[in-house]
Design a protein around this motif. Structure first.
Motif, PDB file in Angstrom:
ATOM      1  N   PHE A   1      10.142  -7.343  13.458  1.00 23.37           N
ATOM      2  CA  PHE A   1       8.773  -6.899  13.182  1.00 23.37           C
ATOM      3  C   PHE A   1       8.757  -5.818  12.107  1.00 23.37           C
ATOM      4  N   ALA A   2       9.670  -4.867  12.200  1.00 25.03           N
ATOM      5  CA  ALA A   2       9.646  -3.707  11.306  1.00 25.03           C
ATOM      6  C   ALA A   2       9.803  -4.102   9.851  1.00 25.03           C
ATOM      7  N   PHE A   3      10.698  -5.078   9.558  1.00 28.00           N
ATOM      8  CA  PHE A   3      10.959  -5.448   8.170  1.00 28.00           C
ATOM      9  C   PHE A   3       9.719  -6.053   7.517  1.00 28.00           C
ATOM     10  N   PHE A   4       9.038  -6.942   8.232  1.00 29.91           N
ATOM     11  CA  PHE A   4       7.914  -7.660   7.630  1.00 29.91           C
ATOM     12  C   PHE A   4       6.643  -6.824   7.554  1.00 29.91           C
ATOM     13  N   VAL A   5       6.490  -5.858   8.454  1.00 26.96           N
ATOM     14  CA  VAL A   5       5.241  -5.095   8.470  1.00 26.96           C
ATOM     15  C   VAL A   5       5.318  -3.838   7.602  1.00 26.96           C
ATOM     16  N   LEU A   6       6.529  -3.403   7.249  1.00 28.53           N
ATOM     17  CA  LEU A   6       6.684  -2.145   6.515  1.00 28.53           C
ATOM     18  C   LEU A   6       5.907  -2.106   5.194  1.00 28.53           C
ATOM     19  N   PRO A   7       5.926  -3.160   4.344  1.00 26.13           N
ATOM     20  CA  PRO A   7       5.144  -3.081   3.094  1.00 26.13           C
ATOM     21  C   PRO A   7       3.652  -2.889   3.333  1.00 26.13           C
ATOM     22  N   PHE A   8       3.121  -3.501   4.379  1.00 23.39           N
ATOM     23  CA  PHE A   8       1.687  -3.363   4.669  1.00 23.39           C
ATOM     24  C   PHE A   8       1.377  -1.980   5.232  1.00 23.39           C
ATOM     25  N   ALA A   9       2.351  -1.412   5.968  1.00 29.50           N
ATOM     26  CA  ALA A   9       2.184  -0.041   6.448  1.00 29.50           C
ATOM     27  C   ALA A   9       2.161   0.928   5.271  1.00 29.50           C
ATOM     28  N   ALA A  10       3.033   0.695   4.283  1.00 28.88           N
ATOM     29  CA  ALA A  10       3.058   1.546   3.093  1.00 28.88           C
ATOM     30  C   ALA A  10       1.745   1.429   2.311  1.00 28.88           C
ATOM     31  N   TYR A  11       1.207   0.211   2.260  1.00 28.55           N
ATOM     32  CA  TYR A  11      -0.041  -0.034   1.526  1.00 28.55           C
ATOM     33  C   TYR A  11      -1.179   0.804   2.087  1.00 28.55           C
ATOM     34  N   ILE A  12      -1.373   0.742   3.409  1.00 25.88           N
ATOM     35  CA  ILE A  12      -2.492   1.491   3.996  1.00 25.88           C
ATOM     36  C   ILE A  12      -2.201   2.995   3.963  1.00 25.88           C
ATOM     37  N   PHE A  13      -0.921   3.376   4.064  1.00 25.12           N
ATOM     38  CA  PHE A  13      -0.576   4.797   4.006  1.00 25.12           C
ATOM     39  C   PHE A  13      -0.952   5.389   2.645  1.00 25.12           C
ATOM     40  N   PHE A  14      -0.558   4.732   1.567  1.00 25.29           N
ATOM     41  CA  PHE A  14      -0.831   5.281   0.230  1.00 25.29           C
ATOM     42  C   PHE A  14      -2.316   5.217  -0.112  1.00 25.29           C
ATOM     43  N   PHE A  15      -3.011   4.206   0.425  1.00 26.41           N
ATOM     44  CA  PHE A  15      -4.465   4.164   0.234  1.00 26.41           C
ATOM     45  C   PHE A  15      -5.113   5.383   0.874  1.00 26.41           C
ATOM     46  N   MET A  16      -4.686   5.731   2.090  1.00 25.15           N
ATOM     47  CA  MET A  16      -5.312   6.819   2.839  1.00 25.15           C
ATOM     48  C   MET A  16      -4.859   8.183   2.344  1.00 25.15           C
ATOM     49  N   ILE A  17      -3.594   8.305   1.957  1.00 22.07           N
ATOM     50  CA  ILE A  17      -3.100   9.613   1.519  1.00 22.07           C
ATOM     51  C   ILE A  17      -3.697   9.995   0.169  1.00 22.07           C
ATOM     52  N   ALA A  18      -4.136   8.997  -0.601  1.00 24.85           N
ATOM     53  CA  ALA A  18      -4.687   9.272  -1.933  1.00 24.85           C
ATOM     54  C   ALA A  18      -6.123   9.780  -1.871  1.00 24.85           C
ATOM     55  N   LYS A  19      -6.761   9.694  -0.689  1.00 24.08           N
ATOM     56  CA  LYS A  19      -8.162  10.104  -0.564  1.00 24.08           C
ATOM     57  C   LYS A  19      -8.273  11.195   0.499  1.00 24.08           C
TER      58      LYS A  19
END
Length: 660
Positions: A280-298
């Protein structure tokens, strides 16, 4: 009492509809998927809460589900009065949205989905579970949990049964205690596939909105051979894919709408995904990074981000912590033997290229006259490795590589046409017009596969580990081929995928709906000769020839060619009146098969003479009436100060009884 589960899903869907999605054109799909995650969360938490009190039993589980249904019923009544909406109104709304959805998907796509799902559902319900991994560790753990009335670890020769993530088996545990039968076990993966198809449809609507893309994506997802085969088993690769695709969807859904509910669902799905399978961790990590950087930028998203991170950590630990702690106590590692898998050697960059290439080529083998195609592909892979400067089977890059031909087994089947469609989609991506969101999603789906290859080396059974990637990429494949100007292309491709998938739905080597004995004796020899395929079906692969599960006895489905030996073993054990049975197994033993054929009222099983760290959990007061061994230790053995003598044996199995 098994009806308590569908009742809870129905009530939960109605509650979610009233609470969150009333008026949304996707209301039914979103409500059902939200309810499913909630029901899964209930199963995980109730199991872990009941276990310390030794209440994992029929009475407590039935009571828990009854309380849940009463709570949902009361909540529904409260919401229906508040919204002034009756169940009749809700059902009409669901029917209306269902009709609209199936009009969008069209006749061909509906025929593809309903035929594949219908055939696999029949097999899932009728066939007795007999997958090799399931008999070794997925299902074998249920018997010990039920007799111990908890999910604590126990002494086991099969370490995977106590160290691999348990969520799927928690679902099976509940269904068995509610029904007293294995009949619903294989419906878990099948139901998760239906849920994934719903997520795929929602993703396509979000990323494109194209009707052609929707149809192509759904046909691609439902016809993947390895998915078709696994949807009829009690493995967990489709279950973990459900949570991975859920996390991907809710991540993009939050970026689009910034609704707090999406964050809650991400946290719950992530915790359940980790509780299902480590990949699970390998496949979901890119999507976790996506939402993290979206939220941290605002800055406006920093508080929701803290809520997401904190909530995810808390829920992850609450659900997974007890199991990780139990595993740590035995192995001094929370992941137990999971770290003994085929890890990739990441010290050499060339190994990463090698691993990725071999994972891709795993799906590119096929039958051909004289096997010329496979020889060409294998030589191409060899030349690629010469270019990057390492051997094909370099240490640290996984198992020795082998080109597939055509396999109808749920552990080894591959996705030949699907992988070629993915490869051919890459250049097309540069020429079609995609929304920014669609490009991000596609890039992250590919990145998830590369990340998996980065850490995990090639394995001959790796196709089932790739299920999550193929289902993640389905929306992108739908968008790519649905955007082509020649409208007949997605239709032709959907038909080809359908025709290629149908044999996998009815001719599984483990539990065929049609007799594979008939196929390999009457049909295949003519094809083999006409096309010079040089495939030999003989005594070495008799498992290819199986009767239809519609007419096979359950013991035959479980034990196959060893059924007569298993029945003779049961007859001998019954003849000596054995109640307490010790198992002295190999690590690869089919524990569940023994339990299945030997099960009887008041009969108790324990693993004895364990040779791994879990031996510390052996029951020191357990005195077996007989010991069934796959290890031959001579004519006599000693256990807990008592001598046992070999009295019965067959190929690979020995029964020792106490010496008076």
């Amino acid at each position: 009492m098994i009806f308590l589960i569908p009742l809870a899903i129905w009530l939960g869907t109605a509650v979610c509809f009233l609470a969150f999605y009333n008026g949304n054109p996707q209301a039914f799909r979103r409500s059902l998927l939200t309810a499913a995650i909630g029901i899964f969360f209930f199963i995980a938490t109730s199991t872990e809460l009941l276990s310390p009190a030794n209440l994992v039993n029929t009475i407590a589980i039935k009571a828990a589900w009854t309380i849940l249904n009463i709570a949902l019923m009361l909540l529904f009544r409260l919401l229906s009065k508040r919204e002034d909406v009756s169940m009749v109104h809700i059902l009409k709304a669901w029917r209306s949205s269902g009709k609209a959805f199936f009009r969008e998907t069209g006749g061909l796509t509906n025929a593809v989905m309903l035929s594949i799902l219908g055939l696999t559902c029949i097999v899932a319900v009728v066939a007795t579970p007999n997958n090799m991994d399931s008999m070794a560790y997925h299902l074998s753990r249920l018997g010990y949990w039920i007799q111990n009335e908890n999910v604590d670890h126990y002494a086991s020769h099969i370490e995977r049964s106590i160290s691999f993530s348990p969520f799927s088996e928690y679902v099976h545990l509940h269904s068995f205690l509610l029904s007293g039968s294995e009949r619903a076990f294989q419906l878990l993966q099948w139901s998760c596939l239906v849920g994934i198809l719903m997520y795929i449809s929602l993703l396509v609507e979000m990323l494109s909105g194209s009707r052609a893309a929707m149809r192509m994506a759904l046909c691609f997802g439902v016809t993947l051979p390895i998915v078709v085969l696994e949807s009829m088993t009690t493995q967990n690769d489709i279950v973990v894919a459900f949570f991975i695709v859920a996390c991907a969807f809710y991540a993009f859904d939050y970026v689009r709408q910034t609704k707090k509910l999406s964050l809650i669902l991400i946290a719950a799905a992530a915790a359940l995904g980790m509780m299902t399978k480590g990949t699970f961790a390998f496949f979901v990590l890119p999507f976790a990074a996506y939402i993290f950087f979206f939220m941290i930028a605002k800055p406006s998203q920093w508080k929701p981000l803290a809520f997401l991170i904190g909530g995810s950590v808390i829920v992850m630990l609450l659900l997974n912590g007890p199991f990780w702690y139990r595993t740590y106590q035995i192995y001094e590692s929370p992941i137990g033997t999971a770290n003994k898998g085929n890890k990739n050697d990441i010290s050499n960059p060339a190994n990463l290229l090698s691993s990725t290439a071999k994972h891709v080529f795993l799906h590119l083998g096929f039958v051909s006259p004289g096997d010329r195609y496979n020889r060409f592909m294998a030589s191409s892979l060899e030349r690629f490795h010469q270019v990057i400067g390492i051997p094909l089977n370099s240490p640290g890059t996984g198992m020795p590589f082998k080109m597939n031909k055509l396999n109808f087994n749920e552990d080894f089947a591959h996705n030949f046409f699907a992988m070629w469609l993915i490869i051919f989609s890459l250049p097309i991506l540069f020429f079609i017009k995609l929304s920014k969101t669609a490009r991000w999603y596609t890039a992250l789906a590919f990145l998830s596969f590369l990340l998996f290859c980065f850490f995990i080396g090639y394995q001959i059974y790796g196709s089932r580990l790739h299920i999550s990637f193929f289902l993640l990429i389905a929306p992108a494949i739908g968008i790519v081929y649905g955007s082509l100007k020649v409208r007949a292309v997605p239709v032709i491709l959907s038909l080809l995928l359908w025709f290629f998938a149908l044999p996998f739905a009815v001719l599984s080597t483990s539990h065929p709906l049609l007799s594979t004995n008939w196929f390999f004796e009457e049909v295949f020899p003519k094809i083999n000769t006409a096309f010079n395929l040089n495939i030999h079906v003989g005594k070495g692969n008799l498992n290819l020839k199986q009767p239809s599960i519609l007419f096979a006895e359950p013991e035959k489905i479980v034990w196959g060619d060893y059924t007569d030996q298993a029945l003779r073993m049961r007859a001998y054990v019954d003849s000596i009146g054995a109640k307490n049975i010790g198992f002295n197994f190999l690590e690869s033993s089919l524990d569940y098969a023994y339990q299945y054929v030997l099960r009887a009222p008041d009969r108790h099983f324990e693993h004895v003479l364990v040779r791994n760290p879990s031996r510390s959990l052996e029951n020191k007061t357990f005195i077996p009436d007989c010991i069934i061994a796959e290890h031959f230790a001579g004519n006599q053995i000693s256990y807990h100060g008592r001598r046992y003598e070999k009295k019965w044996s067959t190929t690979g199995t020995f029964i020792y009884v106490p010496v008076n």
